[in-house]
Design a protein around this motif. Structure first.
Motif, PDB file in Angstrom:
ATOM      1  N   ALA A 119      50.750  83.974  62.459  1.00 29.73           N
ATOM      2  CA  ALA A 119      49.908  82.790  62.661  1.00 29.73           C
ATOM      3  C   ALA A 119      48.618  82.697  61.683  1.00 29.73           C
ATOM      4  O   ALA A 119      48.049  83.570  61.502  1.00 29.73           O
ATOM      5  CB  ALA A 119      49.254  82.921  64.194  1.00 29.73           C
ATOM      6  N   TYR A 168      54.880  78.741  69.190  1.00 28.99           N
ATOM      7  CA  TYR A 168      54.500  79.931  69.827  1.00 28.99           C
ATOM      8  C   TYR A 168      55.432  80.060  71.093  1.00 28.99           C
ATOM      9  O   TYR A 168      55.515  79.430  71.788  1.00 28.99           O
ATOM     10  CB  TYR A 168      52.910  80.234  70.049  1.00 28.99           C
ATOM     11  CG  TYR A 168      52.140  80.112  68.940  1.00 28.99           C
ATOM     12  CD1 TYR A 168      51.466  78.981  68.413  1.00 28.99           C
ATOM     13  CD2 TYR A 168      52.101  81.299  68.231  1.00 28.99           C
ATOM     14  CE1 TYR A 168      50.595  79.117  67.268  1.00 28.99           C
ATOM     15  CE2 TYR A 168      51.033  81.144  67.238  1.00 28.99           C
ATOM     16  CZ  TYR A 168      50.415  80.045  66.676  1.00 28.99           C
ATOM     17  OH  TYR A 168      49.694  80.138  65.452  1.00 28.99           O
ATOM     18  N   ARG A 169      55.999  81.263  71.055  1.00 26.54           N
ATOM     19  CA  ARG A 169      56.642  81.524  72.071  1.00 26.54           C
ATOM     20  C   ARG A 169      56.243  83.111  72.966  1.00 26.54           C
ATOM     21  O   ARG A 169      56.185  83.919  72.017  1.00 26.54           O
ATOM     22  CB  ARG A 169      58.225  81.939  71.868  1.00 26.54           C
ATOM     23  CG  ARG A 169      59.208  82.307  72.835  1.00 26.54           C
ATOM     24  CD  ARG A 169      60.363  82.814  71.993  1.00 26.54           C
ATOM     25  NE  ARG A 169      61.604  83.060  73.052  1.00 26.54           N
ATOM     26  CZ  ARG A 169      61.625  84.245  73.746  1.00 26.54           C
ATOM     27  NH1 ARG A 169      60.874  85.278  73.497  1.00 26.54           N
ATOM     28  NH2 ARG A 169      62.647  84.435  74.541  1.00 26.54           N
ATOM     29  N   TRP A 170      56.188  82.734  74.213  1.00 26.94           N
ATOM     30  CA  TRP A 170      55.621  84.115  74.733  1.00 26.94           C
ATOM     31  C   TRP A 170      56.306  83.888  76.212  1.00 26.94           C
ATOM     32  O   TRP A 170      56.957  82.989  76.773  1.00 26.94           O
ATOM     33  CB  TRP A 170      54.181  84.249  74.899  1.00 26.94           C
ATOM     34  CG  TRP A 170      53.575  83.192  76.030  1.00 26.94           C
ATOM     35  CD1 TRP A 170      52.983  83.302  77.143  1.00 26.94           C
ATOM     36  CD2 TRP A 170      53.256  81.791  75.510  1.00 26.94           C
ATOM     37  NE1 TRP A 170      52.483  82.272  77.411  1.00 26.94           N
ATOM     38  CE2 TRP A 170      52.638  81.140  76.721  1.00 26.94           C
ATOM     39  CE3 TRP A 170      53.300  81.346  74.383  1.00 26.94           C
ATOM     40  CZ2 TRP A 170      51.990  80.076  76.531  1.00 26.94           C
ATOM     41  CZ3 TRP A 170      52.870  79.815  74.368  1.00 26.94           C
ATOM     42  CH2 TRP A 170      52.270  79.234  75.587  1.00 26.94           C
ATOM     43  N   GLN A 198      52.423  74.685  70.909  1.00 25.31           N
ATOM     44  CA  GLN A 198      51.789  74.584  69.553  1.00 25.31           C
ATOM     45  C   GLN A 198      50.730  75.341  69.226  1.00 25.31           C
ATOM     46  O   GLN A 198      49.960  75.523  68.266  1.00 25.31           O
ATOM     47  CB  GLN A 198      51.841  73.099  69.109  1.00 25.31           C
ATOM     48  CG  GLN A 198      53.061  72.572  68.881  1.00 25.31           C
ATOM     49  CD  GLN A 198      52.899  70.871  68.535  1.00 25.31           C
ATOM     50  OE1 GLN A 198      52.214  70.192  68.881  1.00 25.31           O
ATOM     51  NE2 GLN A 198      53.820  70.406  67.612  1.00 25.31           N
ATOM     52  N   PRO A 202      48.693  79.173  70.460  1.00 24.94           N
ATOM     53  CA  PRO A 202      48.831  80.475  71.080  1.00 24.94           C
ATOM     54  C   PRO A 202      48.143  80.530  72.457  1.00 24.94           C
ATOM     55  O   PRO A 202      47.121  80.093  72.713  1.00 24.94           O
ATOM     56  CB  PRO A 202      48.274  81.290  70.048  1.00 24.94           C
ATOM     57  CG  PRO A 202      47.366  80.536  69.205  1.00 24.94           C
ATOM     58  CD  PRO A 202      47.721  79.151  69.044  1.00 24.94           C
ATOM     59  N   LYS A 219      50.042  88.007  74.091  1.00 25.47           N
ATOM     60  CA  LYS A 219      50.690  88.451  72.609  1.00 25.47           C
ATOM     61  C   LYS A 219      51.815  87.341  72.651  1.00 25.47           C
ATOM     62  O   LYS A 219      52.395  87.135  73.600  1.00 25.47           O
ATOM     63  CB  LYS A 219      51.461  89.584  72.712  1.00 25.47           C
ATOM     64  CG  LYS A 219      52.184  89.882  71.489  1.00 25.47           C
ATOM     65  CD  LYS A 219      52.969  91.148  71.522  1.00 25.47           C
ATOM     66  CE  LYS A 219      53.674  91.343  70.409  1.00 25.47           C
ATOM     67  NZ  LYS A 219      55.035  90.891  70.432  1.00 25.47           N
ATOM     68  N   ALA A 220      51.913  86.438  71.578  1.00 26.22           N
ATOM     69  CA  ALA A 220      52.974  85.506  71.458  1.00 26.22           C
ATOM     70  C   ALA A 220      53.540  85.631  69.949  1.00 26.22           C
ATOM     71  O   ALA A 220      52.911  86.182  69.121  1.00 26.22           O
ATOM     72  CB  ALA A 220      52.134  84.053  71.475  1.00 26.22           C
ATOM     73  N   ASP A 221      54.839  85.285  70.133  1.00 23.66           N
ATOM     74  CA  ASP A 221      55.559  85.371  68.783  1.00 23.66           C
ATOM     75  C   ASP A 221      55.324  83.936  67.868  1.00 23.66           C
ATOM     76  O   ASP A 221      55.743  82.912  68.771  1.00 23.66           O
ATOM     77  CB  ASP A 221      57.154  85.452  69.147  1.00 23.66           C
ATOM     78  CG  ASP A 221      57.248  87.083  69.456  1.00 23.66           C
ATOM     79  OD1 ASP A 221      56.633  87.905  69.158  1.00 23.66           O
ATOM     80  OD2 ASP A 221      58.271  86.943  70.513  1.00 23.66           O
ATOM     81  N   ALA A 222      55.097  83.858  66.697  1.00 23.17           N
ATOM     82  CA  ALA A 222      54.955  82.677  66.117  1.00 23.17           C
ATOM     83  C   ALA A 222      56.336  82.415  65.533  1.00 23.17           C
ATOM     84  O   ALA A 222      57.003  83.250  64.787  1.00 23.17           O
ATOM     85  CB  ALA A 222      53.842  82.659  64.717  1.00 23.17           C
TER      86      ALA A 222
END
Length: 134
Positions: free
Chosen positions: A9, A19-21, A32, A34, A39-42
């Motif tokens: 990020a 962002y995926r969490w 779009q 975080p 914790k989130a995956d970009a």
């Protein structure tokens, strides 16, 4: 076609960064921005080189802003689902046929070399890993 690649990020707003969490209830979220304190995956959505044999993933240009966060979330989930499906179809095409052709910049058909084919297979495998996490 859109490739989904994990990236770090950054402070800049990137319209192709998602962002995926997963929340405490196990629900998968996309945004779009975080989530604060979680914790989130970009995931970066990029347009790779076009190929005529595998069908490119096309995401319709957004003509108006969605009204709610839920609309944005649904739209992002649909884009990832579509990218996952298309990447699987493209990988199947590349692994099923010995000879694969694509259209070059001049509109001419060109047969993929073994190296080019292997590179595209690796690219689609990476896309599947990123886009098909559910």
């Amino acid at each position: 076609m859109f490739a989904l690649n994990a990236v770090a990020a950054t402070g800049d707003k990137d319209p192709n960064l998602v962002y995926r969490w997963v929340d405490s209830k196990g629900n998968v979220h996309f945004s779009q921005l975080p989530p604060p304190g979680q914790k989130a995956d970009a995931v970066q959505i990029e347009a790779p080189e076009p190929s005529s044999t595998p069908v490119p993933v096309k995401v319709a240009a957004q003509t108006e802003q969605p009204n709610t966060h839920d609309d944005q979330l649904a739209q992002l989930q649909q884009q990832l689902k579509s990218a996952c499906k298309q990447a699987k179809e493209n990988l199947a095409t590349l692994t099923t046929f010995d000879r694969v052709r694509q259209v070059d910049a001049n509109g001419e058909y060109k047969m993929l070399s073994e190296e080019e084919k292997a590179a595209q297979i690796a690219q689609y495998q990476k896309q599947i890993k990123e886009a098909c996490k559910e």
